[in-house]
Design an enzyme around this catalytic site. Structure first.
Site, PDB file in Angstrom:
ATOM      1  N   CYS A 106      12.714   4.552   2.905  1.00  0.00           N
ATOM      2  CA  CYS A 106      11.897   3.626   3.683  1.00  0.00           C
ATOM      3  C   CYS A 106      11.283   2.541   2.785  1.00  0.00           C
ATOM      4  O   CYS A 106      12.001   1.733   2.228  1.00  0.00           O
ATOM      5  CB  CYS A 106      10.848   4.395   4.480  1.00  0.00           C
ATOM      6  N   HIS A 107       9.967   2.509   2.628  1.00  0.00           N
ATOM      7  CA  HIS A 107       9.301   1.500   1.800  1.00  0.00           C
ATOM      8  C   HIS A 107       9.246   1.891   0.318  1.00  0.00           C
ATOM      9  O   HIS A 107       8.698   1.161  -0.497  1.00  0.00           O
ATOM     10  CB  HIS A 107       7.878   1.254   2.312  1.00  0.00           C
TER      11      HIS A 107
END
Length: 174
Positions: A106-107
């Site tokens: 994800c991030h």
């Protein structure tokens, strides 16, 4: 229990993505890995975006990379905090240089960017950091999860099962 001789750090900070932290952590433990929870400071409890908590065992900067087989960086908003800590980025950079497993979902690619390990590499994550990865020199790949050399990438929460499969396989083969 294929990973009984493996030690893996999982990073955490405030507003981590609960499932991206807890599911890989539990899968690694289920496989017998020694999981150490690390962050910017030791003995600190953080609450995830959805209310689950996690407590650090150690500060990432105090870990000996020679005693680790890899690191997992979950997403959420925590990577934006983790990337600012030299102990975190030095750990990720050193493990990358040692060609040990560096897993990001994800991030989490924000940590890889700040550690300087994404240039010239295939990468994925949340589309929210696509431009950041590309601007840092990565080749964006829109896949659920994959391994590129010793880097393991996952896109978003719904891709956690594929991310965990890629992570476990990478550690088995390391």
């Amino acid at each position: 229990m294929d990973l009984t001789n493996h030690r893996v750090a999982v990073l955490v900070d405030r507003s981590f993505e609960d499932l991206e932290f807890w599911v890989p952590t539990m899968r690694l433990r289920e496989e017998g890995a020694d999981v150490v929870v690390a962050g910017r400071e030791a003995d600190t409890t953080f609450t995830g975006k959805h209310g689950l908590s996690a407590t650090t065992d150690v500060a990432a900067g105090t870990l000996d990379p020679d005693r680790l087989d890899g690191v997992v960086v979950p997403g959420g908003w925590a990577p934006d905090k983790l990337r600012r800590d030299e102990g975190v980025t030095a750990l990720v950079r050193t493990l990358d240089a040692q060609e040990k497993i560096v897993a990001q979902i994800c991030h989490a690619g924000l940590v890889g960017i700040s550690a300087g390990i994404v240039d010239g590499r295939r990468a994925t994550g949340s589309t929210g950091i696509k431009d950041d990865l590309v601007n840092a020199g990565a080749e964006w790949v829109d896949e659920a999860a994959f391994q590129d050399d010793h880097l393991v990438w996952g896109r978003v929460v719904k891709d956690i099962p594929a991310f965990c499969r890629a992570l476990i396989q990478a550690l088995r083969n390391a």
